[in-house]
Design an enzyme around this catalytic site. Structure first.
Site, PDB file in Angstrom:
ATOM      1  N   HIS A 197       0.835  -1.204   0.000  1.00  0.00           N
ATOM      2  CA  HIS A 197       0.000   0.000   0.000  1.00  0.00           C
ATOM      3  C   HIS A 197       0.872   1.258   0.000  1.00  0.00           C
ATOM      4  O   HIS A 197       0.684   2.166  -0.828  1.00  0.00           O
ATOM      5  CB  HIS A 197      -0.902  -0.021   1.235  1.00  0.00           C
ATOM      6  N   GLU A 198       1.824   1.299   0.923  1.00  0.00           N
ATOM      7  CA  GLU A 198       2.689   2.477   1.003  1.00  0.00           C
ATOM      8  C   GLU A 198       3.642   2.561  -0.192  1.00  0.00           C
ATOM      9  O   GLU A 198       3.995   3.658  -0.636  1.00  0.00           O
ATOM     10  CB  GLU A 198       3.474   2.473   2.315  1.00  0.00           C
ATOM     11  N   HIS A 202       1.858   4.440  -2.822  1.00  0.00           N
ATOM     12  CA  HIS A 202       1.938   5.894  -2.630  1.00  0.00           C
ATOM     13  C   HIS A 202       3.273   6.440  -3.135  1.00  0.00           C
ATOM     14  O   HIS A 202       3.320   7.482  -3.800  1.00  0.00           O
ATOM     15  CB  HIS A 202       1.797   6.222  -1.142  1.00  0.00           C
ATOM     16  N   HIS A 258       3.492   6.406  -6.929  1.00  0.00           N
ATOM     17  CA  HIS A 258       2.643   7.477  -7.455  1.00  0.00           C
ATOM     18  C   HIS A 258       3.400   8.806  -7.440  1.00  0.00           C
ATOM     19  O   HIS A 258       3.416   9.555  -8.423  1.00  0.00           O
ATOM     20  CB  HIS A 258       1.370   7.571  -6.606  1.00  0.00           C
TER      21      HIS A 258
END
Length: 344
Positions: free
Chosen positions: A188-189, A192, A195
């Protein structure tokens, strides 16, 4: 309406319909779960389940006879192997090469530094602080250090992002090993960070992904997290730290099926919090008609399979109400639905 101006959702009505649709589609699960919990209550003769009983009995109800335990699964996902798999996934999906750097310096010896290249050009840096230690936060988060952009003089500025997790440190015999929850947090991180590093624009303001709003930011991270729910993918990257053996896909699938069933309560609670958040920030807030706790109970009873305990006060611990996610907690569910569609 003011909060949604910085988000991808078009109106409060659209978000309200979205949450109502999720509530409607989850009604069958809620009824089945309520019946199952009542059966456990009668069988155990407890005279009424308490909040701390719910997760325990839910886990027992959905235990798969062929599924490995969480502790057994950990042995197949040493941190080094997982980091290698993540970087390979980034290369496969986005044509990005993430390689260890021997020149970058960091704030602690545990931190791993990487150079990020795309099209043979260095575009940024990634710092990975994944292992727990005294004084470090025990939750996962990411930090956007520098935005990747081209300035007014035409000079290219590389991006930089940092990833923080709390993977349990190795004991000297076994290396750091990841639970399924650790895997999901790490991916998940990592989403980020990718992105942030892959945004390509000449406008510094547009290179800041925070400008997308929470429902836009969370999509990328939720998308990367989807790979942690793929039995084919997890079986492919599994590598036991002692034997080097991989897990059969059928074994991983049994474990994931069990996890998905147990995730029902987490989903229902997230849905209840999103409903409460939107309700409290709505135009029809009935401050004089109901107390805060009455409004909490109303929203939670609509989606949870079991009522809140008399002593439970989820609103008082709901820091998202005043930490930048006001009228935006729905973003987690919103982005997850879009990520599941994109992954499929």
């Amino acid at each position: 309406e003011l909060s949604l101006q910085t988000k991808t959702a078009e109106s409060t009505q659209q978000v309200t319909r979205f949450l109502q649709d999720l509530s409607t589609h989850s009604a069958a699960w809620r009824s089945a779960e309520t019946a199952r919990l009542r059966a456990f209550d009668q069988q155990a003769r407890l005279g009424g389940l308490q909040p701390w009983d719910i997760a325990f009995y839910t886990q027992r109800a959905h235990r798969h006879p062929l599924a490995l335990s969480g502790e057994e699964m950990r042995g197949y996902f040493p941190l080094e192997q997982v980091v290698l798999a993540m970087t390979q996934l980034a290369d496969t999906l986005f044509g990005v090469q993430i390689t260890p750097s021997s020149t970058l310096q960091a704030w602690h010896a545990d931190v791993r530094c990487f150079e990020v290249t795309q099209g043979h050009a260095l575009v940024g840096y990634l710092y990975m602080d994944a292992i727990t230690r005294p004084g470090k936060e025990d939750y996962a988060w990411s930090l956007r250090v520098w935005n990747r952009h081209v300035d007014a003089e035409g000079r290219f500025h590389k991006g930089a992002a940092a990833l923080f997790c709390a993977v349990e440190r190795g004991d000297g015999v076994a290396p750091p090993l990841l639970t399924h929850l650790d895997l999901r947090k790490l991916y998940h991180e990592f989403g980020h960070c990718l992105h942030q590093l892959l945004v390509a624009t000449t406008d510094y303001r547009l290179s800041d992904i925070d400008s997308l709003g929470p429902d836009g930011i969370e999509f990328f991270s939720e998308l990367l997290e989807r790979w942690c729910w793929s039995a084919e993918y997890l079986a492919g990257i599994s590598h036991h730290y002692q034997t080097g053996k991989a897990l059969p896909q059928s074994t991983v699938q049994a474990f994931l099926d069990q996890q998905k069933q147990q995730q029902g309560l987490t989903f229902a609670r997230d849905l209840a919090m999103a409903r409460l958040d939107l309700h409290l920030h709505g135009e029809t807030y009935p401050a004089a008609a109901q107390s805060l706790q009455q409004q909490v109970v109303e929203q939670f009873d609509a989606v949870l399979p079991w009522p809140l305990g008399d002593f439970e006060r989820p609103a008082q611990a709901f820091d998202h109400l005043a930490s930048g996610y006001e009228a935006g907690y729905y973003s987690y569910l919103w982005s997850r639905v879009y990520a599941i569609d994109a992954f499929a």
